[in-house]
Design a protein around this motif. Structure first.
Motif: not given
Length: 718
Positions: A191-196, A317, A689
């Motif tokens: 998930p995107r939130r885990a790919r910091v 980014s 979104d």
């Protein structure tokens, strides 16, 4: 009304404070991606490892300051790895640095001569085949390092020596390399939130930690820090200048094309993200890339190009200006000077595993499918084979020759095919391309298969018909008709038939009516005539596209426009099947269950990146609002009540309405423009979104205007 709008409405220039914060954060992310990639590319090139960091610093700072694509990140690239490795093997490292500096001077000359546009003439199949060949070569060579050995020279040698290398593989190197590859492949699926953090950094960092448990694993060995690694090229009188000149030209051409294509991709990424940024200046970009290569070569660095992986990371980014690119180069310089000890902890197998994945990612199934769909698969595969079996320059030359032969074949020969009838329909002979004397034998064979006496329609979808082919077809047609058979010869691509317009942008009344003919007044006649013309003129041409879309859609955006018959969504956007998910209602209002369902489906299921709202001049719904038709009590009044906030905004002095009235538009048009702005606000209130865009179709002038939300007025797009 001014017409100087540089970009659509949501592409407003960032505020300075927001830009500084965004650029600093983006530069740190790109720095973390660039360090392991730069070291790995230097390793694969047979160059000193610090040469990769030198090129990354120079590419970031020099191209960042001088280049024509502000958000493009430059540095050492995988696309030049094979070329550099060959030059190092042939001439040595110092002479390769001289070649890099000379290539930079050539790029500066290219930019000053304004020849950047000619790079667009290289067929995509050749370019993609070149990158695929490079990727396979890199992956094969670095697989030996993952197994604990040394990278052989060339793809054939790497493949031939692979069984022996597998037999003597080092367990520690295999474990480290496999862990790196596994993490790189797994990371994008999280998930995107885990790919910091960037996947490359996580993979190399994890592999480095794992290597601490294996003291004997081969590691990066650096002679000193970044400043100590600077090494000026040596000029010797007995150098093989012919080969050196060829190397300079090769690097200059490949680096230029790769940088320009990357710049185009960065422009597209910024547009898709809905962010403001000036478009890339191709000639300035070449000058910036040339300056960087000249300096990198002089300082002992690898060649520099625009790198799409780092550039995409920069855009994603949130970078806003060229400061992010410059800052990322600064962070790499600090790292290379002060944190050399950290670099020496990295195991070689981790960098090799990273390069195996990077190399394989250059072989894209989408490129293979595109080459096949365009009839250029032989060009793609020929280029790949040439790069693998010979070298990069000869592989590209083979690809260009094959592309030329394919072009000549298409130019000289037509595609002739026959479609058997379904029921009472006639036989169809479809001729596409250039119908010249070279195609007469194929045409004759195909025509001979039509049964005697059967009706036939010959469809000439051709761009050229020479006298020999015309004479043969005319004689065959005359013979068929003399025998009593029905023969019709059509040209579906034609825009005019006799004295009347034929389809294209014409209305039914324009192309279905011939002066003096009897008119069919039944209500369904015009529509059925249009359907028949579609089958005759367009169905066969559009069938290949629809076959690809038969199993699903992936539209580029949702377009909400008025149900007015004069507003043709596909016409004013020049879009085709699969491009737009379209919703039309009276007054283009974001209201009602149907609109909410369409909005949910477009954003949650289709994941469209853009939502556009289009109003138009002479809108009956806006006129109804002005005349008070929005009162409840009938279906139209109930519906128009949803547009009441737009009328209130106009009467309250909405700046869009003021600008429209000041530009000479009437009150209906001013309300239609305000209504577009209000519907965009309603979409934002829904929390969509996606990027948003406001459009206005001015029917009398056939112009589409774009809403500049910063200036609060509609303008012509550039």
């Amino acid at each position: 009304m001014t017409t100087s709008l540089p970009r659509p409405a949501q592409h407003a220039p960032p505020r300075r404070r927001d830009a500084v914060r965004a650029d600093v954060l983006a530069s740190l992310v790109v720095f973390l991606v660039a360090v392991p990639l730069s070291l790995g590319i230097a390793l694969a090139s047979g160059a000193p490892l610090m040469a990769g960091l030198i090129a990354a610093v120079v590419g970031g700072v020099v191209v960042g300051l001088l280049g024509g694509s502000p958000l493009q990140v430059s540095g050492p690239a995988a696309g030049l790895t094979v070329v550099v490795a060959e030059l190092v093997s042939r001439f040595g490292w110092q002479t390769t640095c001289l070649i890099t500096a000379g290539a930079g001077l050539l790029q500066i000359a290219f930019g000053c001569a304004r020849i950047a546009r000619f790079s667009q003439a290289i067929p995509p199949a050749v370019l993609h085949g070149m990158l695929a060949g490079i990727g396979i070569t890199i992956a094969l060579a670095q697989l030996h390092v993952v197994l604990g050995g040394s990278p052989p020279t060339g793809a054939p040698g790497a493949l031939a020596e692979l069984p022996a290398q597998v037999a003597q593989a080092r367990p520690d190197a295999v474990l480290i390399g496999a862990a790196t590859v596994a993490l790189l492949l797994l990371w994008p699926r999280l998930p995107r939130r885990a790919r910091v953090l960037p996947g490359a950094l996580v993979a190399v960092g994890t592999a480095t930690a794992l290597a601490l448990l294996m003291p004997g694993a081969p590691r990066v060995d650096l002679p000193g820090n970044l400043l100590e690694a600077i090494e000026l090229p040596t000029l010797l009188p007995d150098l093989p200048w012919a080969g050196i000149a060829g190397g300079m030209l090769t690097i200059a051409l490949i680096a230029s094309v790769e940088s320009l294509l990357s710049a185009v991709a960065v422009d597209r990424l910024q547009s898709d993200a809905g962010r403001w940024a000036p478009r890339a200046n191709a000639d300035r970009e070449l000058i910036g890339q040339g300056a960087a290569n000249t300096i990198s070569g002089v300082l002992g660095g690898l060649p520099v190009t625009g790198v799409i992986v780092r550039s995409a990371t920069n855009v994603e980014s949130g970078a806003r200006t060229r400061a992010s690119t410059v800052l990322h180069g600064g962070w790499i310089a600090v790292f290379g000077i002060a944190l050399v000890g950290v670099v020496e902890l990295i195991p070689l197998a981790a960098l090799a595993g990273l390069l195996v994945v990077v190399g394989l990612q250059l072989v894209k199934p989408a490129d293979l499918r595109a080459a096949r769909s365009h009839g250029e698969l032989v060009v793609y595969l020929g280029t790949v084979a040439g790069v693998l079996l010979l070298n990069l320059l000869e592989g590209v030359a083979i690809g260009l020759v094959l592309a030329g032969l394919v072009m000549l074949r298409r130019a000289a020969r037509a595609r002739v095919r026959i479609v058997e009838p379904d029921g009472a329909e006639p036989w169809r002979v479809i001729v596409e391309g250039t119908l010249s004397f070279l195609s007469v034998p194929a045409l004759s064979r195909t025509l001979a298969t039509v049964p005697a006496g059967a009706p036939v329609r010959v469809e000439l979808v051709v761009d050229y018909l020479d006298h020999t082919a015309f004479d043969h077809l005319d004689a065959w047609t005359a013979r068929r008709r003399a025998s009593g058979a029905e023969v019709v010869v059509t040209e579906p691509g034609a825009r005019v038939q006799g004295d009347r317009p034929r389809h294209g942008y014409a209305t039914w009344s324009q192309w279905q009516m011939t002066p003096g003919q009897e008119v069919d007044h039944t209500p369904h006649a015009p529509l059925l005539a249009g359907v028949a013309a579609y089958h005759s003129d367009a169905a066969e041409m559009i069938r290949p596209t629809l076959e690809k879309l038969a199993h699903g859609q992936a539209p580029k955006g949702l377009l909400l426009c008025c149900a007015d018959s004069r507003v043709q969504p596909n016409l004013i956007t020049r879009s085709g099947p699969g491009d737009l998910f379209t919703v039309q209602n009276v007054g283009n209002l974001v209201a009602g269950t149907s609109m909410r369902a369409a909005l949910h489906y477009a954003t949650e299921v289709l994941r469209v990146p853009l939502i556009a709202v289009c109003g138009h001049s002479g809108c009956g719904a806006m006129r109804g609002l002005l005349d008070g038709a929005q009162q409840p009590g009938d279906p139209l009044g109930d519906w128009l009540a949803s547009g009441a906030p737009s009328l209130e905004a106009l009467r309250a002095g909405h700046p869009v309405g003021k600008a429209a009235l000041a530009a000479g538009y009437g009150e209906v048009e001013a309300l239609a423009m305000v209504n577009v702005a209000q519907q965009l606000a309603a979409l934002r209130a829904h929390g969509v979104d996606a990027a948003l865009l406001g459009l206005f179709f001015d029917i009398p002038t056939a112009r589409v205007l774009v809403l500049d939300e910063e200036a609060q007025e509609f303008r012509r797009p550039v």
